[in-house]
Design an enzyme around this catalytic site. Structure first.
Site, PDB file in Angstrom:
ATOM      1  N   ILE A 315      -5.804  -2.785  -2.901  1.00 47.52           N
ATOM      2  CA  ILE A 315      -6.657  -3.212  -4.013  1.00 47.52           C
ATOM      3  C   ILE A 315      -7.212  -4.591  -3.684  1.00 47.52           C
ATOM      4  CG2 ILE A 315      -6.550  -4.086  -6.380  1.00 47.52           C
ATOM      5  CD1 ILE A 315      -6.762  -1.220  -6.551  1.00 47.52           C
ATOM      6  N   CYS A 380      -9.373   2.433  -1.274  1.00 47.69           N
ATOM      7  CA  CYS A 380      -8.209   1.584  -1.491  1.00 47.69           C
ATOM      8  C   CYS A 380      -7.188   2.229  -2.425  1.00 47.69           C
ATOM      9  CB  CYS A 380      -8.636   0.231  -2.063  1.00 47.69           C
ATOM     10  SG  CYS A 380      -9.431   0.336  -3.691  1.00 47.69           S
ATOM     11  N   CYS A 381      -5.967   1.719  -2.330  1.00 42.61           N
ATOM     12  CA  CYS A 381      -4.887   1.981  -3.293  1.00 42.61           C
ATOM     13  C   CYS A 381      -4.055   0.708  -3.324  1.00 42.61           C
ATOM     14  CB  CYS A 381      -4.077   3.217  -2.921  1.00 42.61           C
ATOM     15  SG  CYS A 381      -3.303   3.149  -1.290  1.00 42.61           S
ATOM     16  N   ALA A 382      -2.848   0.747  -3.853  1.00 38.49           N
ATOM     17  CA  ALA A 382      -2.070  -0.483  -4.003  1.00 38.49           C
ATOM     18  C   ALA A 382      -1.810  -1.178  -2.663  1.00 38.49           C
ATOM     19  CB  ALA A 382      -0.749  -0.171  -4.705  1.00 38.49           C
ATOM     20  N   SER A 388      -4.869   6.147  -0.275  1.00 37.98           N
ATOM     21  CA  SER A 388      -6.221   5.931   0.251  1.00 37.98           C
ATOM     22  C   SER A 388      -6.343   6.438   1.684  1.00 37.98           C
ATOM     23  CB  SER A 388      -6.582   4.447   0.173  1.00 37.98           C
ATOM     24  OG  SER A 388      -5.562   3.647   0.766  1.00 37.98           O
TER      25      SER A 388
END
Length: 440
Positions: A315, A380-382, A388
């Site tokens: 992120i 994106c992801c965390a 992602s």
């Protein structure tokens, strides 16, 4: 009678039915809880020593009383049956939750208010005619205020909006300065109010209706244990440890998301943000997950170029967005907000530590194919390690940039070494890839 007039009259009828029903239920349940608690001998108080310095402001009984007018007027102002239904479900839920707490965990107000005269004294006398010092935590005033405040904020603009905010703050303060509640009742009431807004969201998609998702028992159980640990710690250590009840509430909701509600339980909006009520409910969890995302990735690049303008990363912060000038973002993180972004943004929320479904793989691949042609795209992801990465792998397979799943994984890992694709996720990708291959 025209159809428009008929619908208007029908809406008025619904409003009156709701208003009368909620009023009757309010006074009946509230008075019953007061009476029942007054018959018990074991009613204590949760009060901090510093609360003795809270002044009694007799005039604050006016904003305290005003919430009753706001309550009835809000129901009459509802512009549609959908708005009316959401509002009334929230008000009803707040009443049920607070009354249940009054009965299960009875508390009483421990300070004695002096005799007052004038208009304030009269208003206090009327109030004490039906109100007793037993219905304490959560303060019913506060969840009703949260619900009504959000409702009225949609109708006010400009200076009137500021006046609304000031008046609502006075109402919230008045539960202390009228010596009706102790401090503990305020944050617990705030949590209940935010919970009711979460339970009946504006988009009409209540999380309790989302029952077709696979259950994630391992992570659901893990977060439930964290809920029990934080809850028991709050009760055992008491005093300022009671703030752990906020943490335990967040963990309980996260556990329910893994067991029942899925990613929809976080109610992340299509712009990547969370509304204020959801933010308050989940704030301890959001903070933990943000810190976790930075701890796991501080040795890695925030983003890495994979191929053809497609970047993989965590992120992004505002600084990363400004430095890279991304034109599009595909976001697969359900539990963290994204900073303000003015380009193309697509949210495909997936719970942390869970695999993408076949449908999500398809949606992510198609979205990446659509946006990467328009400029720099961040997926994106965390952490930028799993969810992602899976989306980019699905895109590589769908567009035949690679010929096998192993090659797709190797391509992504070549540029972002920490990528992790579980065996379960690989099996889902293989099943999905075989389906799209057969179609061709």
């Amino acid at each position: 009678m025209t159809s428009v007039t008929w619908r208007f009259n029908k809406l008025i009828t619904y409003k009156l039915i709701w208003l009368i029903s909620l009023t009757v239920f309010f006074f009946t349940s509230y008075n019953f809880a007061n009476w029942f608690t007054s018959t018990r001998n074991d009613v204590g108080s949760i009060v901090f020593e510093w609360e003795r310095s809270i002044p009694l402001w007799p005039w604050s009984i006016i904003p305290y009383w005003s919430i009753d007018c706001m309550y009835g007027l809000a129901i009459l102002l509802a512009s549609s049956y959908r708005t009316l239904k959401i509002l009334c479900f929230r008000l009803l839920s707040a009443q049920i939750i607070c009354i249940a707490c009054f009965l299960i965990f009875p508390l009483k107000y421990s300070f004695e208010r002096p005799v007052l005269d004038g208009l304030s004294g009269l208003l206090f006398d009327i109030l004490m005619g039906f109100d007793k010092p037993f219905n304490q935590a959560p303060s019913l005033h506060i969840p009703l205020l949260v619900i009504l405040w959000q409702f009225y904020a949609r109708y006010f603009r400009g200076i009137w909006r500021y006046i609304l905010h000031i008046w609502c703050l006075l109402i919230g303060l008045s539960v202390l300065t009228t010596w009706q509640h102790h401090f503990f009742d305020i944050p617990t009431g705030l949590w209940v109010g935010c919970f009711c807004v979460w339970l009946w969201p504006d988009n009409h998609l209540s999380p309790i209706t989302n029952d077709q998702l696979p259950k994630q028992y391992v992570w659901g159980s893990a977060y439930f244990l964290l809920f029990l640990l934080s809850f028991c710690s709050a009760i055992y250590f008491f005093s300022w440890a009671l703030w752990l009840l906020w943490v335990s509430g967040a963990f309980l909701l996260v556990s329910l998301n893994y067991l029942l509600f899925g990613a929809a339980g976080f109610q992340k909006q299509t712009n990547g943000h969370f509304n204020l009520a959801v933010t308050i409910l989940y704030l301890p969890y959001f903070i933990i997950m943000w810190v976790n995302s930075r701890l796991w990735t501080f040795k890695n690049n925030p983003t890495d170029l994979i191929i053809d303008n497609v970047y993989l990363g965590r992120i992004p912060s505002n600084k990363i967005l400004q430095a890279n000038q991304f034109t599009s973002i595909v976001d697969l993180c359900a539990e963290l907000p994204i900073t303000q972004f003015n380009g193309h943004y697509k949210l495909i929320p997936v719970l942390d530590m869970t695999p993408l479904t076949i449908e999500e793989c398809q949606q992510a691949a198609e979205t990446i194919e659509k946006y990467h042609k328009q400029g720099k795209l961040l997926v994106c992801c965390a952490l930028g390690y799993s969810r992602s990465a899976t989306a980019i792998i699905a895109w590589l397979l769908m567009t035949q940039r690679v010929t096998s799943l192993n090659e797709a994984i190797a391509t992504v890992k070549l540029y972002r070494h920490s990528v992790v694709i579980t065996a379960k996720q690989q099996l889902i990708l293989l099943n999905w890839y075989s389906k799209i291959t057969r179609r061709k």
